[in-house]
Design an enzyme around this catalytic site. Structure first.
Site, PDB file in Angstrom:
ATOM      1  N   LYS A  31       0.878  -1.180   0.000  1.00 52.12           N
ATOM      2  CA  LYS A  31       0.000   0.000   0.000  1.00 52.12           C
ATOM      3  C   LYS A  31       0.907   1.219   0.000  1.00 52.12           C
ATOM      4  O   LYS A  31       1.434   1.624   1.042  1.00 52.12           O
ATOM      5  CB  LYS A  31      -0.878  -0.016   1.252  1.00 52.12           C
ATOM      6  CG  LYS A  31      -2.242   0.673   1.094  1.00 52.12           C
ATOM      7  CD  LYS A  31      -2.172   2.134   0.748  1.00 52.12           C
ATOM      8  CE  LYS A  31      -1.935   3.010   1.959  1.00 52.12           C
ATOM      9  NZ  LYS A  31      -1.739   4.440   1.583  1.00 52.12           N
TER      10      LYS A  31
ATOM     11  N   GLY B  43       7.202   5.080   8.346  1.00 48.83           N
ATOM     12  CA  GLY B  43       6.410   6.314   8.369  1.00 48.83           C
ATOM     13  C   GLY B  43       6.462   6.947   9.734  1.00 48.83           C
ATOM     14  O   GLY B  43       7.423   6.738  10.491  1.00 48.83           O
TER      15      GLY B  43
ATOM     16  N   THR C 289       1.296   6.988  13.112  1.00 46.63           N
ATOM     17  CA  THR C 289       0.698   5.982  12.222  1.00 46.63           C
ATOM     18  C   THR C 289       1.227   4.593  12.570  1.00 46.63           C
ATOM     19  O   THR C 289       0.486   3.611  12.527  1.00 46.63           O
ATOM     20  CB  THR C 289       0.981   6.346  10.754  1.00 46.63           C
ATOM     21  OG1 THR C 289       0.466   7.654  10.515  1.00 46.63           O
ATOM     22  CG2 THR C 289       0.323   5.378   9.795  1.00 46.63           C
TER      23      THR C 289
ATOM     24  N   GLU D  12       9.683   1.169  11.102  1.00 49.70           N
ATOM     25  CA  GLU D  12      10.761   2.160  10.940  1.00 49.70           C
ATOM     26  C   GLU D  12      10.099   3.528  11.013  1.00 49.70           C
ATOM     27  O   GLU D  12       9.365   3.917  10.118  1.00 49.70           O
ATOM     28  CB  GLU D  12      11.470   1.915   9.603  1.00 49.70           C
ATOM     29  CG  GLU D  12      12.847   2.534   9.556  1.00 49.70           C
ATOM     30  CD  GLU D  12      12.816   3.918   8.970  1.00 49.70           C
ATOM     31  OE1 GLU D  12      12.564   4.876   9.754  1.00 49.70           O
ATOM     32  OE2 GLU D  12      13.034   4.052   7.757  1.00 49.70           O
TER      33      GLU D  12
ATOM     34  N   CYS E  77      13.786   9.937   6.901  1.00 51.00           N
ATOM     35  CA  CYS E  77      13.761   9.406   8.276  1.00 51.00           C
ATOM     36  C   CYS E  77      15.114   9.590   8.938  1.00 51.00           C
ATOM     37  O   CYS E  77      15.205   9.892  10.116  1.00 51.00           O
ATOM     38  CB  CYS E  77      13.460   7.911   8.274  1.00 51.00           C
ATOM     39  SG  CYS E  77      12.185   7.428   7.151  1.00 51.00           S
TER      40      CYS E  77
ATOM     41  N   GLU F 285      10.604  15.634  15.387  1.00 55.51           N
ATOM     42  CA  GLU F 285      11.014  15.444  13.990  1.00 55.51           C
ATOM     43  C   GLU F 285      10.225  16.421  13.117  1.00 55.51           C
ATOM     44  O   GLU F 285       8.995  16.353  13.045  1.00 55.51           O
ATOM     45  CB  GLU F 285      10.718  14.000  13.565  1.00 55.51           C
ATOM     46  CG  GLU F 285      11.246  13.672  12.190  1.00 55.51           C
ATOM     47  CD  GLU F 285      10.959  12.236  11.774  1.00 55.51           C
ATOM     48  OE1 GLU F 285       9.874  11.717  12.103  1.00 55.51           O
ATOM     49  OE2 GLU F 285      11.818  11.640  11.110  1.00 55.51           O
TER      50      GLU F 285
HETATM   51  P1  ADP Z   1       2.143  11.268   6.770  1.00 55.93           P
HETATM   52  O1  ADP Z   1       1.437  11.551   8.072  1.00 55.93           O
HETATM   53  O2  ADP Z   1       3.253  12.186   6.525  1.00 55.93           O
HETATM   54  O3  ADP Z   1       1.239  11.093   5.586  1.00 55.93           O
HETATM   55  P2  ADP Z   1       2.212   8.528   7.507  1.00 55.93           P
HETATM   56  O4  ADP Z   1       3.242   7.901   8.356  1.00 55.93           O
HETATM   57  O5  ADP Z   1       0.866   8.745   8.118  1.00 55.93           O
HETATM   58  O6  ADP Z   1       2.822   9.862   6.971  1.00 55.93           O
HETATM   59  O7  ADP Z   1       2.013   7.700   6.157  1.00 55.93           O
HETATM   60  C1  ADP Z   1       2.800   6.629   5.738  1.00 55.93           C
HETATM   61  C2  ADP Z   1       1.924   5.564   5.134  1.00 55.93           C
HETATM   62  O8  ADP Z   1       0.984   5.116   6.111  1.00 55.93           O
HETATM   63  C3  ADP Z   1       1.089   5.991   3.933  1.00 55.93           C
HETATM   64  O9  ADP Z   1       1.041   4.914   3.002  1.00 55.93           O
HETATM   65  C4  ADP Z   1      -0.271   6.229   4.540  1.00 55.93           C
HETATM   66  O10 ADP Z   1      -1.321   6.087   3.603  1.00 55.93           O
HETATM   67  C5  ADP Z   1      -0.321   5.136   5.560  1.00 55.93           C
HETATM   68  N1  ADP Z   1      -1.292   5.353   6.647  1.00 55.93           N
HETATM   69  C6  ADP Z   1      -1.691   6.539   7.189  1.00 55.93           C
HETATM   70  N2  ADP Z   1      -2.581   6.338   8.181  1.00 55.93           N
HETATM   71  C7  ADP Z   1      -2.755   4.994   8.291  1.00 55.93           C
HETATM   72  C8  ADP Z   1      -3.534   4.138   9.147  1.00 55.93           C
HETATM   73  N3  ADP Z   1      -4.328   4.631  10.089  1.00 55.93           N
HETATM   74  N4  ADP Z   1      -3.434   2.808   8.966  1.00 55.93           N
HETATM   75  C9  ADP Z   1      -2.615   2.289   8.044  1.00 55.93           C
HETATM   76  N5  ADP Z   1      -1.869   3.030   7.197  1.00 55.93           N
HETATM   77  C10 ADP Z   1      -1.926   4.368   7.319  1.00 55.93           C
END
Ligand code: ADP
Length: 491
Positions: A185, A238, A242, A260, A294, A393
């Site tokens: 994803k 990410g 999240t 990570e 990161c 960060e």
């Molecule tokens: P940002 O906040 O900068 O968008 P994220 O760490 O939230 O960075 O995003 C990294 C990935 O996690 C993306 O693919 C995003 O779609 C996904 N993501 C965001 N929220 C969720 C969630 N609640 N569950 C699973 N995946 C998520």
């Protein structure tokens, strides 16, 4: 060479999910508009997938795992397919670099570096697939005990927007080398290169369902994938928030995870360091990818006796930095989206309002479109280690300088955040190099160097809030497999 970077996507080109070897839209037919960060203009779209699309992809990955075509294929053959995918990426490298650059706003040379790193991941894991093995264990008389490294089954990979091609490659390379099947994803802000590489995987001849790609928002597709009972293991790169949400979802099914989650990485500069060698590395570590990295080196700790000299030299370099469109290939591009631009600007104004000294500031190119998401690089000096800008960060081109008195003070400051991903140590003193490397709590420590991006072979991951599990190198192959112990009795 792609002559005109903005022509990289053809008028009739479609970006679709890849499920069971076929390119399909979201079942709802809904899409997400793709904007170029350099000018904020729409240029294509991706599927806005939801739980039902994720469910299809997980079922396809499950069927592909259970039919054994992939998991029981000779490891050398799995490796050959990964290597072939690497070759196809090489053949399409200019297109992929231009696509990544337009989709994320990063300068084209960074797009090219990302393609080169992605190719190396497929080459490395293609070569590693048949070189990882278990143990035989000395056990009781009359028994032989051995271990096998077995795939988890269906792995979910949730990918961020900062280095999609590289991060996809390290996940796909390690997971598939071990015989898992995958659902990827990518981030809603940067899915195009992931989809193109999924198409190349079809061309390479991966069996149907081995590599599935589902695009969509995190709250829809990402959340559905994390909570899906058909997923056996999850890997995520990410933000910590999240990461927590994904781990909570995975915990409802008691699934293992690799996380990570970013950093607030220090570079420690001792008075005996080769400063001329250090300076460009200190700047690049925070400017690369606009600081949306990161492993960005966002804190520089400088021994007090050389603080003014180093801060002055960094200020000169910062004042010359220029942000601009990806195709102008300047020091840095735009931020990924308007929210990220606002977030960086909010950190800068809060720090300035708190009285932190703004030592230098770069500029935004005069011809950069006003509709792009640009921020100018900022250097803060004499920062209090407890300040927000010293602890959180930012994920932008903002560098904070600190001074320290001695080695113990430097280590205390280096370890004085919740994060622990990467550290740099600049000193000519060999004994000190070893001492500091051991005492700094970080997953990677560089001595008289800095940089995680290119190190395909080097295990990478965090301590503390930076996460757990390891990616890259052989370590990732251990994360992407489970040990099975087999005991034979033959008395
Ligand atoms: P940002 O906040 O900068 O968008 P994220 O760490 O939230 O960075 O995003 C990294 C990935 O996690 C993306 O693919 C995003 O779609 C996904 N993501 C965001 N929220 C969720 C969630 N609640 N569950 C699973 N995946 C998520």
């Amino acid at each position: 060479m792609v002559q005109n970077l903005s022509k990289v996507v053809a008028q009739d080109q479609k970006f679709l999910n890849i499920i069971n070897g076929r390119q399909v839209p979201a079942l709802s037919q809904e899409t997400i508009t793709v904007l170029c960060p350099s000018d904020g203009l729409a240029f294509t779209s991706i599927p806005a997938s939801r739980a039902e699309d994720v469910d299809h992809a997980v079922r396809a990955a499950r069927a592909a795992f259970d039919n054994g075509l992939w998991s029981r294929m000779a490891a050398v053959e799995r490796g050959r397919l990964l290597t072939k995918l690497g070759h196809l990426i090489e053949q399409n490298s200019e297109e992929l670099a231009a696509l990544e650059s337009r989709d994320t706003g990063k300068p084209i040379r960074q797009g090219r570096a990302d393609v080169a790193a992605a190719m190396r991941y497929y080459e490395f894991y293609g070569g590693a697939a048949d070189k990882i093995h278990g143990d035989t264990i000395p056990f009781n008389e009359g028994y032989t005990a051995l271990t096998l490294r077995e795939p988890h089954g269906v792995v979910a990979g949730i990918i961020p927007w900062n280095y999609p091609m590289q991060i996809m490659a390290r996940v796909v390379g390690a997971a598939l080398a071990m015989g898992n099947t995958l659902v990827i994803k990518p981030a809603e802000d940067a899915s195009l290169s992931t989809i193109r590489i999924g198409e190349l995987a079809i061309e390479a001849g991966f069996p149907d369902g081995v590599l599935n790609i589902v695009t969509g928002y995190g709250r829809d597709a990402g959340a559905a994938l994390s909570a899906h009972a058909g997923v056996d293991y999850l890997t995520f790169t990410g933000s910590p928030a999240t990461g927590t949400a994904i781990q909570q979802a995975a915990a409802t099914n008691n699934r293992g995870v690799t996380m990570e989650l970013g950093g607030k990485s220090p570079q420690i500069v001792f008075a005996d360091a080769d400063i001329e060698k250090a300076l460009p590395v200190l700047v690049n570590a925070i400017i690369q990818n606009g600081g949306q990295t990161c492993s960005a080196g966002s804190r520089v700790l400088i021994e007090r006796s050389i603080y003014n000299d180093v801060a002055g030299a960094l200020a000169d370099r910062f004042a010359k930095l220029v942000a601009g469109p990806h195709d102008s290939d300047l020091d840095l591009g735009a931020m990924i989206n308007p929210a990220q631009k606002r977030r960086v600007e909010a950190y800068v104004s809060a720090a300035t309002e708190a009285g932190i000294e703004l030592v230098a500031r770069g500029t935004i190119a005069g011809d950069a479109p006003a509709t792009g998401y640009y921020v100018s690089p900022v250097l803060f000096g004499s920062v209090d280690p407890s300040a927000v800008i010293a602890q959180e960060e930012v994920f932008g081109p903002v560098l904070s300088l600190f001074s320290f008195n001695d080695e113990n003070d430097a280590i205390r400051l280096a370890n004085g955040t919740e994060y622990g991903l990467v550290a740099g140590v600049w000193t000519r003193d060999g004994a000190r190099q070893h001492r500091v490397a051991k005492r700094v709590r970080a997953g990677q420590v560089y001595i008289n160097a800095y940089g995680a991006g290119g190190g395909i072979e080097l295990p990478f991951g965090g301590f503390k809030k930076s996460g757990h599990g390891r990616e890259k190198g052989f370590e990732a192959l251990y994360d992407m497999s489970a040990t099975k112990t087999i005991v034979f009795r033959h008395d």
